[in-house]
Design a protein around this motif. Structure first.
Motif, PDB file in Angstrom:
ATOM      1  N   UNK A 117       0.820  -1.217   0.000  1.00 30.41           N
ATOM      2  CA  UNK A 117       0.000   0.000   0.000  1.00 30.41           C
ATOM      3  C   UNK A 117       0.854   1.267   0.000  1.00 30.41           C
ATOM      4  N   UNK A 118       2.161   1.111  -0.306  1.00 32.46           N
ATOM      5  CA  UNK A 118       3.128   2.215  -0.371  1.00 32.46           C
ATOM      6  C   UNK A 118       3.481   2.786   0.998  1.00 32.46           C
ATOM      7  N   UNK A 136      16.187  -6.697  14.204  1.00 33.73           N
ATOM      8  CA  UNK A 136      14.865  -6.087  14.379  1.00 33.73           C
ATOM      9  C   UNK A 136      13.810  -7.111  13.946  1.00 33.73           C
ATOM     10  N   UNK A 137      12.767  -7.356  14.788  1.00 31.40           N
ATOM     11  CA  UNK A 137      11.710  -8.304  14.420  1.00 31.40           C
ATOM     12  C   UNK A 137      10.527  -7.598  13.761  1.00 31.40           C
ATOM     13  N   UNK A 138      10.052  -8.167  12.670  1.00 32.78           N
ATOM     14  CA  UNK A 138       8.823  -7.699  12.021  1.00 32.78           C
ATOM     15  C   UNK A 138       7.690  -8.580  12.530  1.00 32.78           C
ATOM     16  N   UNK A 139       6.839  -8.026  13.394  1.00 31.91           N
ATOM     17  CA  UNK A 139       5.804  -8.809  14.070  1.00 31.91           C
ATOM     18  C   UNK A 139       4.517  -8.857  13.245  1.00 31.91           C
ATOM     19  N   UNK A 140       3.836 -10.012  13.320  1.00 36.72           N
ATOM     20  CA  UNK A 140       2.485 -10.153  12.788  1.00 36.72           C
ATOM     21  C   UNK A 140       2.314  -9.678  11.362  1.00 36.72           C
ATOM     22  N   UNK A 141       3.156 -10.155  10.470  1.00 33.49           N
ATOM     23  CA  UNK A 141       3.068  -9.719   9.073  1.00 33.49           C
ATOM     24  C   UNK A 141       1.746 -10.161   8.457  1.00 33.49           C
ATOM     25  N   UNK A 142       1.069  -9.218   7.804  1.00 38.58           N
ATOM     26  CA  UNK A 142      -0.204  -9.557   7.160  1.00 38.58           C
ATOM     27  C   UNK A 142      -0.187  -9.244   5.663  1.00 38.58           C
ATOM     28  N   UNK A 143       0.974  -8.869   5.130  1.00 40.37           N
ATOM     29  CA  UNK A 143       1.111  -8.629   3.697  1.00 40.37           C
ATOM     30  C   UNK A 143       2.577  -8.791   3.312  1.00 40.37           C
TER      31      UNK A 143
END
Length: 276
Positions: A117-118, A136-143
């Protein structure tokens, strides 16, 4: 000629001594020596001045030279980004690490993430103890997300995290065709995983999945498998037909085109009621 001890100087000797003593005042030996000394010192200063300026510049510019080693960082730094390009289950957490190798570590390390979504995020990465590793953790990715590492005015190449969904059971429906003697009308039971029916009832059990599935099968306690047939071209709905003769209990196992399986196969049960 040097006179004997205690003898007085003759006229010539006396005149010679006086001329010697008076010669500096007549010829200004002292001022000549001073001038020569000053001239020599001046020449030394003239020659020493450029060297002094160079030394002063060296000491003055030393911090700047050190700063140049830090900003921008030494290009000999080798950066390894993990996991790089990868796939991850939707809703999961992906831990991104940046491992630096080189004489000096960057002062500022950031994880830059760009979403479909930019939307762009920029997060500071934390150093793992004294190791040259930033996390660094990227939590709960939904895309899906594209990311890179920025450090002291430089950046890594871009990497992609592509999300996937594990196959799961979305809905299971059962159509029951009871024996004529029961005079019970046919029934369609939606979204059920347990069915009770008298012996002789014909059941069409339909299972809908969240995504296309390559394999769908019912497995009983003994490991006996019943392979389900796809009921649509998209392979998101599967069916089995049977006549109830006994109580049955299975687990529904699903597998997609990349071999991913549902981690918790749901239980499907049919309870056979005696014909009375």
């Amino acid at each position: 000629e040097q006179p004997s001890d205690g003898a007085r100087l003759d006229f010539l000797q006396t005149r010679l001594v006086n001329e010697i003593l008076n010669h500096p005042s007549k010829n200004d030996w002292r001022s000549t020596g001073v001038d020569d000394y000053r001239s020599s010192k001046t020449k030394q200063l003239v020659f020493a001045l450029p060297l002094g300026l160079i030394l002063m510049a060296a000491f003055t510019l030393e911090p700047t030279a050190k700063e140049r080693l830090n900003f921008p960082p030494d290009r000999s730094i080798n950066l390894t980004v993990s996991p790089g390009n990868t796939e991850a289950e939707r809703g999961s957490t992906v831990v991104v690490t940046a491992h630096f190798e080189g004489d000096m570590l960057p002062r500022n390390v950031e994880l830059v993430a760009l979403y479909p979504d930019r939307r762009e995020t920029r997060e500071s990465m934390g150093q793992s103890l004294s190791d040259p590793v930033f996390v660094y953790p990227l939590h709960g990715l939904d895309s899906n997300v594209r990311y890179q590492i920025d450090y002291d005015g430089q950046n890594s190449e871009s990497y992609d995290i592509t999300l996937y969904d594990l196959p799961t059971l979305s809905q299971s429906d059962a159509t029951l065709d009871f024996p004529e003697y029961t005079r019970i009308p046919d029934r369609n039971i939606e979204d059920t995983r347990r069915v009770s029916a008298v012996e002789g009832t014909q059941i069409v059990y339909s299972f809908s999945t969240n995504k296309p599935v390559d394999v769908a099968k019912l497995v009983d306690r003994d490991g006996t498998e019943t392979i389900l047939k796809a009921a649509n071209p998209e392979r998101t709905r599967f069916e089995t037909k049977l006549t109830v003769t006994e109580s049955l209990r299975w687990n529904l196992h699903l597998q997609d085109g990349k071999g991913r399986k549902n981690p918790f196969p749901p239980s499907i049960r049919i309870e056979a009621l005696p014909n009375k």
